[in-house]
Design a protein around this motif. Structure first.
Motif, PDB file in Angstrom:
ATOM      1  N   LEU A  13       0.842  -1.166   0.138  1.00  0.00           N
ATOM      2  CA  LEU A  13       0.209  -0.035  -0.022  1.00  0.00           C
ATOM      3  C   LEU A  13       0.789   1.219  -0.027  1.00  0.00           C
ATOM      4  N   GLY A  14       1.935   1.167   0.573  1.00  0.00           N
ATOM      5  CA  GLY A  14       2.742   2.389   0.801  1.00  0.00           C
ATOM      6  C   GLY A  14       3.414   2.692  -0.632  1.00  0.00           C
ATOM      7  N   TYR A  15       3.750   1.687  -1.041  1.00  0.00           N
ATOM      8  CA  TYR A  15       4.424   1.735  -2.368  1.00  0.00           C
ATOM      9  C   TYR A  15       3.280   2.277  -3.423  1.00  0.00           C
ATOM     10  N   TYR A  16       2.337   1.955  -3.542  1.00  0.00           N
ATOM     11  CA  TYR A  16       1.401   2.236  -4.592  1.00  0.00           C
ATOM     12  C   TYR A  16       0.756   3.526  -4.174  1.00  0.00           C
ATOM     13  N   LEU A  17       0.681   4.008  -2.898  1.00  0.00           N
ATOM     14  CA  LEU A  17       0.133   5.372  -2.441  1.00  0.00           C
ATOM     15  C   LEU A  17       1.288   6.377  -3.094  1.00  0.00           C
ATOM     16  N   ASN A  18       2.586   6.062  -2.844  1.00  0.00           N
ATOM     17  CA  ASN A  18       3.530   6.836  -3.416  1.00  0.00           C
ATOM     18  C   ASN A  18       3.548   7.205  -4.912  1.00  0.00           C
ATOM     19  N   LEU A  19       3.092   5.987  -5.633  1.00  0.00           N
ATOM     20  CA  LEU A  19       3.287   6.177  -7.008  1.00  0.00           C
ATOM     21  C   LEU A  19       1.988   6.956  -7.392  1.00  0.00           C
ATOM     22  N   GLN A  20       0.983   6.964  -6.627  1.00  0.00           N
ATOM     23  CA  GLN A  20      -0.167   7.851  -6.965  1.00  0.00           C
ATOM     24  C   GLN A  20       0.009   9.249  -6.440  1.00  0.00           C
ATOM     25  N   GLY A  21       0.965   9.432  -5.806  1.00  0.00           N
ATOM     26  CA  GLY A  21       1.081  10.818  -5.347  1.00  0.00           C
ATOM     27  C   GLY A  21       0.313  11.102  -3.910  1.00  0.00           C
ATOM     28  N   ARG A  22      -0.035  10.070  -3.121  1.00  0.00           N
ATOM     29  CA  ARG A  22      -0.882  10.329  -2.012  1.00  0.00           C
ATOM     30  C   ARG A  22       0.002  10.157  -0.787  1.00  0.00           C
ATOM     31  N   TRP A  23       0.906  11.391  -0.546  1.00  0.00           N
ATOM     32  CA  TRP A  23       2.091  11.063   0.124  1.00  0.00           C
ATOM     33  C   TRP A  23       1.954  10.914   1.690  1.00  0.00           C
ATOM     34  N   GLU A  24       0.994  11.519   2.117  1.00  0.00           N
ATOM     35  CA  GLU A  24       0.521  11.406   3.574  1.00  0.00           C
ATOM     36  C   GLU A  24       0.155   9.895   3.995  1.00  0.00           C
ATOM     37  N   ALA A  25      -0.714   9.492   3.120  1.00  0.00           N
ATOM     38  CA  ALA A  25      -1.226   8.085   3.423  1.00  0.00           C
ATOM     39  C   ALA A  25      -0.007   7.161   3.238  1.00  0.00           C
ATOM     40  N   SER A  26       0.877   7.310   2.100  1.00  0.00           N
ATOM     41  CA  SER A  26       1.968   6.388   1.885  1.00  0.00           C
ATOM     42  C   SER A  26       2.903   6.494   3.176  1.00  0.00           C
ATOM     43  N   ALA A  27       3.108   7.725   3.615  1.00  0.00           N
ATOM     44  CA  ALA A  27       4.041   7.810   4.943  1.00  0.00           C
ATOM     45  C   ALA A  27       3.618   7.351   5.829  1.00  0.00           C
ATOM     46  N   GLU A  28       2.310   7.207   6.318  1.00  0.00           N
ATOM     47  CA  GLU A  28       1.634   6.412   7.353  1.00  0.00           C
ATOM     48  C   GLU A  28       1.912   5.116   7.366  1.00  0.00           C
ATOM     49  N   GLN A  29       1.666   4.480   6.168  1.00  0.00           N
ATOM     50  CA  GLN A  29       1.850   3.077   5.889  1.00  0.00           C
ATOM     51  C   GLN A  29       3.281   2.768   6.103  1.00  0.00           C
ATOM     52  N   PHE A  30       4.210   3.457   5.635  1.00  0.00           N
ATOM     53  CA  PHE A  30       5.602   3.172   5.977  1.00  0.00           C
ATOM     54  C   PHE A  30       6.094   3.082   7.345  1.00  0.00           C
ATOM     55  N   ARG A  31       5.496   4.231   8.116  1.00  0.00           N
ATOM     56  CA  ARG A  31       5.711   4.412   9.648  1.00  0.00           C
ATOM     57  C   ARG A  31       5.449   3.176  10.348  1.00  0.00           C
ATOM     58  N   LEU A  32       4.249   2.527  10.223  1.00  0.00           N
ATOM     59  CA  LEU A  32       4.035   1.312  10.867  1.00  0.00           C
ATOM     60  C   LEU A  32       4.814   0.182  10.543  1.00  0.00           C
ATOM     61  N   VAL A  33       5.488  -0.068   9.186  1.00  0.00           N
ATOM     62  CA  VAL A  33       6.173  -0.968   9.142  1.00  0.00           C
ATOM     63  C   VAL A  33       7.759  -1.016   8.906  1.00  0.00           C
ATOM     64  N   ASP A  34       8.307   0.384   9.351  1.00  0.00           N
ATOM     65  CA  ASP A  34       9.659   0.561   9.287  1.00  0.00           C
ATOM     66  C   ASP A  34      10.693  -0.567   9.947  1.00  0.00           C
TER      67      ASP A  34
END
Length: 385
Positions: A322-343
């Protein structure tokens, strides 16, 4: 005239030769930054990447060298203990894990235990043999025997493409994998009632041996009659239906869409259309990731993840994608939140398909974090204007 021509041409030739020699020397010595990697450096891009990494570090996110590249999420302490005990020759902690999942009927967790402990048994199965001797017909031991033989077969084959795999490797692979058909049948025979796990491992036997679609349909019926929304089973089946193995892009997408559509919210089944897309995407732009269908697929997977049990063992894998595809779609805040949870753990899709999983993960994560901060700052400034 010839002498005059020679006098004029010679300095030009010598100048061209000198320039060529300089560039050759510069490339070899690394003075022309980026040429040895086949691309010129971009100081501005490097500065932005450095600042993005610093912003991530300020949030407590980890640098590439501290990312775990073999696992997509940490093992539970009991699994760590069981794996260490097994390497030391003690099978009892592993047996306790399987006894617990048999009692709880947590097939997802049981499958995960089999996946992790098969890694140990494929390297040295003396402890598993001792378990089998002490407890004949033990469902956990039988399951682990079949799964570890599958892993051993794939270890023998190696991870290289077919053209880089030797005949001896292929022969050992097929010979070892062939015997797993009987081992999976044995595991199913002594299994705890309702346990789909012996059939989940059988999918990888079907993939490796190239078993026909009819056999895959039979295996799938055995699984879904016991656990219709088993994540690892669906992931494995999707691999079978992919074009790189025994199916095609059309079959993989059809399977993923069908399973996602009929599954209840919170089962994580809605991520499979994204995985089918990822497996067959050969484009070099984000256009194919920004279609209405892909926005809808990402939104559906987001809702699925939000509704899932927070302790679901496969939820971190879904968050990475999800973090990957949210990034590709320019949905930065949602992407960063997914990555924060799995870092901290990056041994899963999409990073494990990259030559530098940790580096690629951190690059995408840092971009999302930086862009999200920029957007928040811009919004704050706009409100204050």
């Amino acid at each position: 005239m010839k002498i005059l021509l020679w006098v004029v041409v010679t300095p030009v030739v010598l100048l061209v030769l000198a320039v060529g020699l300089y560039f050759l020397w510069a490339i070899i010595s690394g003075l022309i930054e980026g040429w040895r990697e086949g691309s010129a450096s971009d100081p501005e891009a490097e500065r932005e990447a450095r600042e993005a990494a610093e912003r991530s570090a300020a949030m407590g996110l980890l640098p590439p060298e501290r990312q775990h590249t073999e696992l997509g999420f940490p093992d539970a302490p009991a699994v760590t203990v069981a794996m260490a005990a097994a390497r030391a020759g003690d099978w009892k902690p592993a047996a306790e894990l399987f006894d617990e999942t048999a009692a709880s009927r947590d097939w997802e967790l049981r499958s995960r235990h089999a996946e992790r402990l098969s890694e140990v048994a494929a390297d040295d199965d003396a402890w598993l043999a001792a378990w089998e001797e002490a407890r004949p017909d033990d469902p956990g031991a039988a399951l682990l025997r079949a799964r570890s033989s599958v892993r051993l077969a794939w270890n023998i084959r190696g991870a290289q493409r077919a053209q880089h795999t030797s005949r001896e490797q292929f022969e050992g692979f097929h010979r070892t994998l062939a015997r797993t058909r009987q081992e999976h049948a044995r595991a199913a025979e002594v299994a705890v009632p309702g346990d789909p796990c012996p059939y989940v491992g059988a999918i990888w036997t079907a993939i490796g041996l190239g078993l026909p679609h009819e056999e895959m349909h039979r295996i799938w019926q055995e699984i879904t009659s016991r656990a219709p929304y088993h994540y690892e089973a669906h992931y494995s089946a999707l691999q079978y239906w992919c074009g790189k193995w025994r199916g095609s892009e059309e079959l993989a997408r059809a399977f993923a869409v069908k399973e996602a559509a009929q599954a209840p919210l919170g089962t994580l089944m809605r991520v499979f259309p994204l995985i089918a897309h990822f497996e067959h995407d050969s484009s070099d732009t984000t256009d194919v990731d920004r279609t209405p269908e892909m926005y809808a697929a990402v939104d559906a997977a987001l809702a699925d993840a939000a509704a899932a049990d927070p302790d679901h063992p496969r939820l971190p894998e879904v968050r990475h994608l999800l973090g990957y595809y949210l990034n590709l779609q320019g949905r930065w805040e949602a992407s960063a939140e997914q990555f924060r949870l799995v870092d901290g753990y990056v041994g899963t899709l999409p990073w494990n398909y990259r030559g530098d999983p940790a580096g690629e993960y951190c690059r995408v994560r840092d971009e999302s974090v930086a862009k999200a901060a920029e957007a928040a700052q811009a919004a704050s400034g706009g409100e204050g204007a």
